[in-house]
Motif scaffolding. Structure first.
Motif, mmCIF file in Angstrom:
data_model
loop_
_atom_site.group_PDB
_atom_site.id
_atom_site.type_symbol
_atom_site.label_atom_id
_atom_site.label_comp_id
_atom_site.label_asym_id
_atom_site.label_seq_id
_atom_site.Cartn_x
_atom_site.Cartn_y
_atom_site.Cartn_z
ATOM 1 N N ASP A 168 0.808 -1.222 0.000
ATOM 2 C CA ASP A 168 0.000 0.000 0.000
ATOM 3 C C ASP A 168 0.842 1.273 0.000
ATOM 4 N N LEU A 169 2.135 1.151 0.277
ATOM 5 C CA LEU A 169 2.963 2.347 0.441
ATOM 6 C C LEU A 169 2.965 3.256 -0.780
ATOM 7 N N PRO A 170 3.100 2.747 -2.004
ATOM 8 C CA PRO A 170 3.064 3.667 -3.158
ATOM 9 C C PRO A 170 1.769 4.474 -3.227
ATOM 10 N N ARG A 171 0.642 3.840 -2.910
ATOM 11 C CA ARG A 171 -0.636 4.556 -2.959
ATOM 12 C C ARG A 171 -0.688 5.653 -1.895
ATOM 13 N N VAL A 172 -0.232 5.336 -0.676
ATOM 14 C CA VAL A 172 -0.256 6.326 0.401
ATOM 15 C C VAL A 172 0.682 7.485 0.086
ATOM 16 N N ARG A 173 1.844 7.200 -0.483
ATOM 17 C CA ARG A 173 2.776 8.269 -0.849
ATOM 18 C C ARG A 173 2.194 9.161 -1.938
ATOM 19 N N ALA A 174 1.466 8.558 -2.862
ATOM 20 C CA ALA A 174 0.815 9.357 -3.912
ATOM 21 C C ALA A 174 -0.290 10.237 -3.325
ATOM 22 N N LEU A 175 -1.050 9.704 -2.364
ATOM 23 C CA LEU A 175 -2.091 10.497 -1.723
ATOM 24 C C LEU A 175 -1.494 11.692 -0.983
ATOM 25 N N ALA A 176 -0.339 11.463 -0.333
ATOM 26 C CA ALA A 176 0.311 12.538 0.419
ATOM 27 C C ALA A 176 0.752 13.672 -0.498
ATOM 28 N N LYS A 177 1.038 13.369 -1.751
ATOM 29 C CA LYS A 177 1.435 14.391 -2.709
ATOM 30 C C LYS A 177 0.240 14.958 -3.471
ATOM 31 N N GLY A 178 -0.893 14.242 -3.385
ATOM 32 C CA GLY A 178 -2.055 14.647 -4.168
ATOM 33 C C GLY A 178 -3.218 15.093 -3.328
ATOM 34 N N ARG A 179 -4.276 14.274 -3.303
ATOM 35 C CA ARG A 179 -5.534 14.680 -2.681
ATOM 36 C C ARG A 179 -5.408 14.972 -1.189
ATOM 37 N N LEU A 180 -4.481 14.310 -0.503
ATOM 38 C CA LEU A 180 -4.319 14.534 0.935
ATOM 39 C C LEU A 180 -3.081 15.372 1.249
#
Length: 512
Positions: free
Chosen positions: A176-188
């Motif tokens: 799940d780490l790639p998805r969470v890192r992408a969220l931190a740079k994007g919607r969140l």
């Protein structure tokens, strides 16, 4: 091999599956006296006293429709039990046994597969340490129908095998780490900036890792309450500053790779693990400090795992083995039968969360995780019914349901179980919908409710609406001012899903 329960009639003339007749009241005293005088070698006695106030009682309740298929079975714990056997049979003349479990260590059990619609009877017995079996209990009837929601608990072996072998395990898996890192740079990104800001503040002014002190001579509850309270709650705050601070830094390092965060997280975590686990922050001495230590240290360890040396991991494990054993000893197995104690209803899922972090690494962690799963499936929640209410009022609902959403997230990430399918959690958001709808200024009934309104519960409703994908709860969120994620790490991990469809509750039944 038996095909079913032997059919008898109880003292009221009803059919049941007990091997012996249940005596009438006048004969019961004589039967008890006879059992007490029985010579050695006789079968162990079975305690089937009805539930008293504060006890959960035999579940499913006799003669009821189970809200889940299968139900979570609970029975009175037996003092001399080394293990239990459970049988479930069709409620028919032949009484064919459809499910059997043997050697159960807990006084509760949820089968791993649905039983299907129909009328059933269930019974249990126990074996003592010498291997002698008690008589079978009275057979208790229940029904499963079209309203019963499929909600089986996978076997212990299967469910524990779902926990990742590596780390992280809590709230997210390695994949799940790639998805969470992408969220931190994007919607969140806004939530992530808040986490990073908190970490920078910790770097500038790290909390002291000096061990909190015990109560002094002038800090006595009932005599110097203000001084006592300052130490009692102050030590809880110290735990959160140090240990939850380490968890925040560890999560930030996991997402960003910033080595500064990892170094300080390690110093705080190892510093806290130098404290006496049965001292001022121990569970028995101050559970308001001991309980958050368990979940915060587990998260810090899980998210920091790959940055710790094996020696450092061993240091954390040794301390957490003591803290987990104390927590488990406080709860198991009696919480399954006496589940109404307030603090214990926070402690069991924090125990489960910590047990997941240390799965395969601390002896007894798997027992603790399995216990927590059985509590969730068989004896939680207790201050509610399946319609979604909460007997303590909206303030305690906001507190306790808010806390347990962490466990629901761990259920998903570690075990692949959707806890929102449990009937209560599929209706939990209905409570504020009816009690404090948007525009209402009174918090309904219960302690601490005066002045609460829809915005007071907005962070929790944001989590519930997204996790359960409930359109009425999503309407509530938008009508009360729009999504409001929990702060910090929780905002990423428990409200990361996008909002769903919003539907006005015009079609729902009236509360009047």
């Amino acid at each position: 091999m038996r095909k079913g329960f032997p059919m008898t009639r109880d003292a009221e003339g009803r059919r049941n599956g007990a091997r012996i007749l249940v005596p009438a009241t006048g004969l019961l005293l004589a039967a008890v006296a006879l059992a007490l005088a029985a010579p050695a070698g006789r079968a162990p006695r079975l305690d089937e006293r009805p539930a008293r106030p504060g006890e959960w009682g035999f579940r499913p309740r006799p003669g009821t429709v189970s809200p889940t298929d299968p139900p979570g079975f609970v029975w009175r714990p037996q003092q001399a039990a080394a293990g239990y056997d459970l049988e479930v049979a069709r409620d028919s003349a032949r009484g064919k046994i459809v499910y059997r479990a043997a050697g159960l260590r807990l006084c509760a059990h949820c089968p791993p597969s649905p039983l299907g619609a129909g009328r059933y009877r269930w019974r249990f017995r126990y074996r003592d340490r010498a291997g002698q079996a008690s008589p079978w209990s009275t057979a208790r009837a229940f029904t499963i129908d079209a309203s019963s929601r499929p909600f089986p608990l996978p076997t212990r072996k299967e469910v524990l095998a779902r926990i990742p072998a590596g780390h992280p395990r809590l709230f997210l898996r390695p994949e799940d780490l790639p998805r969470v890192r992408a969220l931190a740079k994007g919607r969140l990104a806004g939530t992530w900036r808040g986490i990073a800001s908190a970490c920078e503040k910790l770097l500038r002014d790290p909390p002291s890792i000096e061990e909190p002190a015990k109560y002094g001579p002038g800090e006595v509850r009932g005599k110097n309450d203000d001084a006592w309270r300052k130490r009692w709650w102050g030590n809880r705050r110290r735990v959160l500053e140090v240990v939850d601070g380490a968890a925040t830094l560890a999560f930030a390092h996991l997402v960003s790779g910033d080595a500064r965060y990892a170094r300080l997280a390690k110093r705080l975590l190892l510093g806290a693990c130098s404290w006496d686990p049965r001292g001022a922050t121990g569970l028995a001495y101050n559970d308001e400090a001991g309980m958050p230590f368990a979940w915060a240290a587990a998260r810090a360890y899980d998210w920091l795992h790959d940055s710790l040396t094996e020696r450092e991991r061993g240091t954390v494990r040794r301390v957490m083995a003591v803290r987990l054993a104390d927590l488990y000893g406080r709860l198991a197995p009696h919480h399954l039968w006496r589940p109404y104690e307030s603090h214990a209803n926070r402690a069991w899922h924090w125990l489960g969360e910590a047990a997941v972090a240390f799965h395969g690494e601390i002896e007894g962690a798997d027992d603790a995780a399995w216990f927590a799963l059985n509590v969730f499936f068989c004896a939680f929640p207790v201050w509610s019914d399946d319609a979604g209410g909460w007997h303590e009022g909206i303030a305690y609902w906001n507190s306790y349901v808010g806390r347990v959403t962490a466990w629901l997230a761990v259920l998903r990430s570690a075990f692949g179980i959707d806890g929102y399918r449990k009937p209560y959690f599929s209706r939990a958001g209905d409570f504020p919908l009816y009690v404090i709808p948007p525009g209402e200024r009174m918090g309904g009934f219960g302690d601490l409710t005066l002045g609460l309104n829809a915005r007071s519960v907005l962070p929790l409703m944001t989590v519930l609406a997204r996790a359960a994908k409930n359109p009425y709860w999503q309407w509530y969120v938008e009508a009360a001012g729009g999504p409001r994620r929990p702060r910090g790490v929780r905002g990423v991990l428990r409200a990361a899903g996008p909002g769903g469809e919003a539907r006005p509750p015009a079609g729902l039944p009236s509360a009047v």
